[in-house]
Scaffold this motif. Sequence first.
Motif, PDB file in Angstrom:
ATOM      1  N   GLY A   1     -24.824  17.696  79.893  1.00  0.00           N
ATOM      2  CA  GLY A   1     -24.415  18.036  79.534  1.00  0.00           C
ATOM      3  C   GLY A   1     -23.599  16.438  79.872  1.00  0.00           C
ATOM      4  N   THR A   2     -24.324  15.690  80.337  1.00  0.00           N
ATOM      5  CA  THR A   2     -24.172  14.017  81.408  1.00  0.00           C
ATOM      6  C   THR A   2     -25.749  14.196  82.116  1.00  0.00           C
ATOM      7  OG1 THR A   2     -23.435  15.118  83.430  1.00  0.00           O
ATOM      8  CG2 THR A   2     -21.403  14.788  81.810  1.00  0.00           C
ATOM      9  N   ARG A   3     -26.669  14.890  81.835  1.00  0.00           N
ATOM     10  CA  ARG A   3     -27.855  14.468  82.670  1.00  0.00           C
ATOM     11  C   ARG A   3     -29.180  14.559  81.181  1.00  0.00           C
ATOM     12  NH1 ARG A   3     -27.774  19.135  86.049  1.00  0.00           N
ATOM     13  NH2 ARG A   3     -26.726  18.455  88.108  1.00  0.00           N
ATOM     14  N   SER A   4     -29.410  13.288  80.932  1.00  0.00           N
ATOM     15  CA  SER A   4     -30.877  12.960  79.560  1.00  0.00           C
ATOM     16  C   SER A   4     -31.431  13.925  79.493  1.00  0.00           C
ATOM     17  CB  SER A   4     -31.337  12.107  80.050  1.00  0.00           C
ATOM     18  OG  SER A   4     -32.029  11.918  81.136  1.00  0.00           O
ATOM     19  N   GLY A   5     -31.967  14.987  80.734  1.00  0.00           N
ATOM     20  CA  GLY A   5     -33.759  15.946  80.346  1.00  0.00           C
ATOM     21  C   GLY A   5     -34.133  14.520  80.633  1.00  0.00           C
ATOM     22  N   ASP A   6     -35.332  15.312  79.711  1.00  0.00           N
ATOM     23  CA  ASP A   6     -37.249  14.412  79.785  1.00  0.00           C
ATOM     24  C   ASP A   6     -36.557  13.639  79.676  1.00  0.00           C
ATOM     25  OD1 ASP A   6     -38.574  16.147  81.369  1.00  0.00           O
ATOM     26  OD2 ASP A   6     -38.930  17.171  79.703  1.00  0.00           O
ATOM     27  N   ILE A   7     -37.172  12.347  80.258  1.00  0.00           N
ATOM     28  CA  ILE A   7     -37.279  10.649  79.402  1.00  0.00           C
ATOM     29  C   ILE A   7     -38.652  10.223  80.348  1.00  0.00           C
ATOM     30  CG2 ILE A   7     -35.478  10.083  81.778  1.00  0.00           C
ATOM     31  CD1 ILE A   7     -34.590   7.862  79.855  1.00  0.00           C
ATOM     32  N   ASP A   8     -39.150   9.182  79.394  1.00  0.00           N
ATOM     33  CA  ASP A   8     -40.391   8.534  80.138  1.00  0.00           C
ATOM     34  C   ASP A   8     -40.053   7.525  81.333  1.00  0.00           C
ATOM     35  OD1 ASP A   8     -42.107   6.361  80.220  1.00  0.00           O
ATOM     36  OD2 ASP A   8     -43.320   7.249  77.921  1.00  0.00           O
ATOM     37  N   GLY A   9     -40.849   8.197  82.551  1.00  0.00           N
ATOM     38  CA  GLY A   9     -40.863   7.370  83.586  1.00  0.00           C
ATOM     39  C   GLY A   9     -41.294   5.632  83.484  1.00  0.00           C
TER      40      GLY A   9
ATOM     41  N   ALA B   1     -32.514  16.409  98.114  1.00  0.00           N
ATOM     42  CA  ALA B   1     -31.661  17.135  97.706  1.00  0.00           C
ATOM     43  C   ALA B   1     -30.340  16.561  98.146  1.00  0.00           C
ATOM     44  CB  ALA B   1     -30.716  18.549  97.648  1.00  0.00           C
ATOM     45  N   PRO B   2     -30.170  14.734  98.389  1.00  0.00           N
ATOM     46  CA  PRO B   2     -29.749  13.946  99.415  1.00  0.00           C
ATOM     47  C   PRO B   2     -28.173  14.085  98.508  1.00  0.00           C
ATOM     48  CG  PRO B   2     -30.679  12.439  97.363  1.00  0.00           C
ATOM     49  CD  PRO B   2     -31.170  14.005  97.776  1.00  0.00           C
ATOM     50  N   LEU B   3     -27.736  14.587  97.058  1.00  0.00           N
ATOM     51  CA  LEU B   3     -25.975  14.793  97.015  1.00  0.00           C
ATOM     52  C   LEU B   3     -25.541  16.106  97.029  1.00  0.00           C
ATOM     53  CD1 LEU B   3     -26.451  12.987  93.396  1.00  0.00           C
ATOM     54  CD2 LEU B   3     -25.975  11.957  95.910  1.00  0.00           C
ATOM     55  N   HIS B   4     -26.469  17.196  97.550  1.00  0.00           N
ATOM     56  CA  HIS B   4     -25.857  18.696  97.402  1.00  0.00           C
ATOM     57  C   HIS B   4     -26.382  19.187  99.048  1.00  0.00           C
ATOM     58  CE1 HIS B   4     -27.416  17.867  93.145  1.00  0.00           C
ATOM     59  NE2 HIS B   4     -26.523  18.912  92.802  1.00  0.00           N
ATOM     60  N   ASN B   5     -27.544  19.465  99.103  1.00  0.00           N
ATOM     61  CA  ASN B   5     -28.007  19.246 101.131  1.00  0.00           C
ATOM     62  C   ASN B   5     -26.396  19.391 101.724  1.00  0.00           C
ATOM     63  OD1 ASN B   5     -30.361  21.233  99.147  1.00  0.00           O
ATOM     64  ND2 ASN B   5     -30.415  20.985 100.998  1.00  0.00           N
ATOM     65  N   PRO B   6     -26.386  17.973 101.788  1.00  0.00           N
ATOM     66  CA  PRO B   6     -25.202  17.922 102.717  1.00  0.00           C
ATOM     67  C   PRO B   6     -24.181  18.322 102.781  1.00  0.00           C
ATOM     68  CG  PRO B   6     -26.619  16.157 102.662  1.00  0.00           C
ATOM     69  CD  PRO B   6     -27.004  16.869 101.140  1.00  0.00           C
ATOM     70  N   ASN B   7     -23.894  18.400 101.708  1.00  0.00           N
ATOM     71  CA  ASN B   7     -22.053  19.302 101.537  1.00  0.00           C
ATOM     72  C   ASN B   7     -23.158  20.503 101.467  1.00  0.00           C
ATOM     73  OD1 ASN B   7     -20.967  16.980 100.004  1.00  0.00           O
ATOM     74  ND2 ASN B   7     -22.415  16.998  98.543  1.00  0.00           N
ATOM     75  N   ASN B   8     -23.549  21.210 101.205  1.00  0.00           N
ATOM     76  CA  ASN B   8     -23.766  22.688 101.432  1.00  0.00           C
ATOM     77  C   ASN B   8     -23.898  22.901 103.047  1.00  0.00           C
ATOM     78  OD1 ASN B   8     -26.333  22.755  99.577  1.00  0.00           O
ATOM     79  ND2 ASN B   8     -24.128  23.200  98.601  1.00  0.00           N
ATOM     80  N   LEU B   9     -24.012  22.058 103.662  1.00  0.00           N
ATOM     81  CA  LEU B   9     -24.648  22.515 105.115  1.00  0.00           C
ATOM     82  C   LEU B   9     -23.065  21.970 106.496  1.00  0.00           C
ATOM     83  CD1 LEU B   9     -28.146  20.008 106.343  1.00  0.00           C
ATOM     84  CD2 LEU B   9     -27.315  22.156 107.144  1.00  0.00           C
ATOM     85  N   ALA B  10     -22.277  21.211 104.803  1.00  0.00           N
ATOM     86  CA  ALA B  10     -21.182  20.500 105.789  1.00  0.00           C
ATOM     87  C   ALA B  10     -20.679  22.145 105.895  1.00  0.00           C
ATOM     88  CB  ALA B  10     -20.633  19.598 105.011  1.00  0.00           C
ATOM     89  N   GLY B  11     -20.507  23.531 104.431  1.00  0.00           N
ATOM     90  CA  GLY B  11     -19.731  24.594 105.109  1.00  0.00           C
ATOM     91  C   GLY B  11     -20.342  25.032 106.080  1.00  0.00           C
ATOM     92  N   ILE B  12     -21.606  24.576 105.957  1.00  0.00           N
ATOM     93  CA  ILE B  12     -21.896  26.093 107.092  1.00  0.00           C
ATOM     94  C   ILE B  12     -21.670  25.648 109.016  1.00  0.00           C
ATOM     95  CG2 ILE B  12     -24.234  26.116 108.530  1.00  0.00           C
ATOM     96  CD1 ILE B  12     -25.944  25.996 105.707  1.00  0.00           C
TER      97      ILE B  12
ATOM     98  N   SER C   1     -25.263  10.567  80.370  1.00  0.00           N
ATOM     99  CA  SER C   1     -26.366  10.676  80.214  1.00  0.00           C
ATOM    100  C   SER C   1     -25.749  12.308  78.819  1.00  0.00           C
ATOM    101  CB  SER C   1     -27.618  10.802  79.837  1.00  0.00           C
ATOM    102  OG  SER C   1     -27.857   9.579  80.306  1.00  0.00           O
ATOM    103  N   GLY C   2     -27.148  12.489  78.084  1.00  0.00           N
ATOM    104  CA  GLY C   2     -26.961  14.147  77.910  1.00  0.00           C
ATOM    105  C   GLY C   2     -25.436  13.644  76.886  1.00  0.00           C
ATOM    106  N   LEU C   3     -25.283  14.899  76.698  1.00  0.00           N
ATOM    107  CA  LEU C   3     -24.235  14.967  75.140  1.00  0.00           C
ATOM    108  C   LEU C   3     -23.528  14.206  75.493  1.00  0.00           C
ATOM    109  CD1 LEU C   3     -23.164  19.392  75.498  1.00  0.00           C
ATOM    110  CD2 LEU C   3     -24.976  18.054  73.828  1.00  0.00           C
ATOM    111  N   LYS C   4     -22.694  13.967  76.611  1.00  0.00           N
ATOM    112  CA  LYS C   4     -21.341  12.851  76.670  1.00  0.00           C
ATOM    113  C   LYS C   4     -21.898  11.652  76.155  1.00  0.00           C
ATOM    114  CE  LYS C   4     -19.033  10.319  80.599  1.00  0.00           C
ATOM    115  NZ  LYS C   4     -18.944  10.501  81.525  1.00  0.00           N
TER     116      LYS C   4
ATOM    117  N   THR D   1     -29.238   3.664  87.221  1.00  0.00           N
ATOM    118  CA  THR D   1     -28.950   4.294  86.076  1.00  0.00           C
ATOM    119  C   THR D   1     -28.818   5.314  86.795  1.00  0.00           C
ATOM    120  OG1 THR D   1     -30.725   2.111  86.233  1.00  0.00           O
ATOM    121  CG2 THR D   1     -32.458   4.256  86.253  1.00  0.00           C
ATOM    122  N   ASP D   2     -29.903   5.924  88.115  1.00  0.00           N
ATOM    123  CA  ASP D   2     -29.285   7.076  88.420  1.00  0.00           C
ATOM    124  C   ASP D   2     -27.691   7.217  88.102  1.00  0.00           C
ATOM    125  OD1 ASP D   2     -28.212   8.927  90.833  1.00  0.00           O
ATOM    126  OD2 ASP D   2     -29.769   8.975  91.200  1.00  0.00           O
ATOM    127  N   ARG D   3     -26.809   6.692  88.260  1.00  0.00           N
ATOM    128  CA  ARG D   3     -25.538   6.968  87.660  1.00  0.00           C
ATOM    129  C   ARG D   3     -25.520   7.961  85.734  1.00  0.00           C
ATOM    130  NH1 ARG D   3     -22.608   3.181  89.107  1.00  0.00           N
ATOM    131  NH2 ARG D   3     -22.410   4.270  91.502  1.00  0.00           N
TER     132      ARG D   3
END
Length: 354
Positions: free
Chosen positions: A221-229, A108-119, A252-255, A244-246
């Motif tokens: 909302g902005t994520r594609s959901g399931d997509i073939d690898g 979780a490179p986009l999330h755990n570092p931020n959570n750790l920053a608060g800790i 993607s998704g509804l957007k 591609t990640d972005r």
Amino acid sequence: MILVLNAGSSSLKIEVFDETLTSQISGSVTNLGTAGQIKLGDTSQDVDTRDHAHALELMLVALDTAGFPLTAFTAAAHRVVHGGAILTQPARLTPPVIKAIESVIPLAPLHNPNNLAGIYALQALAPDMPQYCSFGTAFHATNSDVAVRYAIPQTHHDAGIRRYGFHGLSYANMVADFGDDLPARLLALHLGNGTSLCAIQNGKSVATSMGYSPLSGLTMGTRSGDIDGAAVLRISKSLGEDETDRMLNKNSGLKALAGDNNMKTLLERDDDEARFAVEHFCYWAARHAGSAIVAMGGVDAVAFTGGIGENAGPIRDRIMELLACFGDVPVHIIAADEEKQIARGALTVIAEGR
């Protein structure tokens, strides 16, 4: 009292709960690192912040002014998005637990570092305050091996490529909210900008739609959901890995389908793109729901939570129309409250003396 912190990439949210899990006050600092705003209760003020530590300093001053000094808190509790396969229940933040959270940053490179920053920030400001954490993936640790295993070589599975599932704090809070009235086989849908569903059998997660990351599963909302690898590999050759990640997570998704990821706006619009996006959202929620119902061997009730799940009646109605083949089952609306679940987890660990 328990001070709950949720540190994001550009925000810091807090909420204070007493021992009965009654919320006392909540607030946030937004736009970290630039011109932002601090909100606490009914008050707000423009602020410039440097980082999570500075934002927390400002929030603690605001809390003190509002009658919640640091000495009023028994403990602090944090949201951590990913616990991997090793952190599967609420825990006190000891050095080994913090090291374990750091070890799963690659998941979780986009999330755990931020959570750790608060800790880290609270450790520096209040080193004597006990700190606890709850994990967004932990609720799904009860999924069977066959439910979490991708059909890939063992070396990659051993490297952590497996289904983990997310929104676990929301689902755990839902189970607690039902209490003794919890249905034996509950189809739970967390519908917001991020969407997922969970098959909850006898209070335990047995299957969920999100997998290795929060990208998979339902249309979001902005994520594609399931997509073939293979499709992802082809797109990546054209756009490159980062773009591609972005695209898959932010554009993607509804957007992508209707140019807007606000479900309220889409429901108000009267055009083909908006109608198609709404139908896509509901169709794939129902498609994945069928899979979850199979995992439970049937369904006794359906529960909706999250911003869309709680507030968009037409979405709930359409999904239930698509699920009518499974019979007439009770439908519940449960308020999402991850912060309350984080506080509940901390109080549980304190009571157990862990």
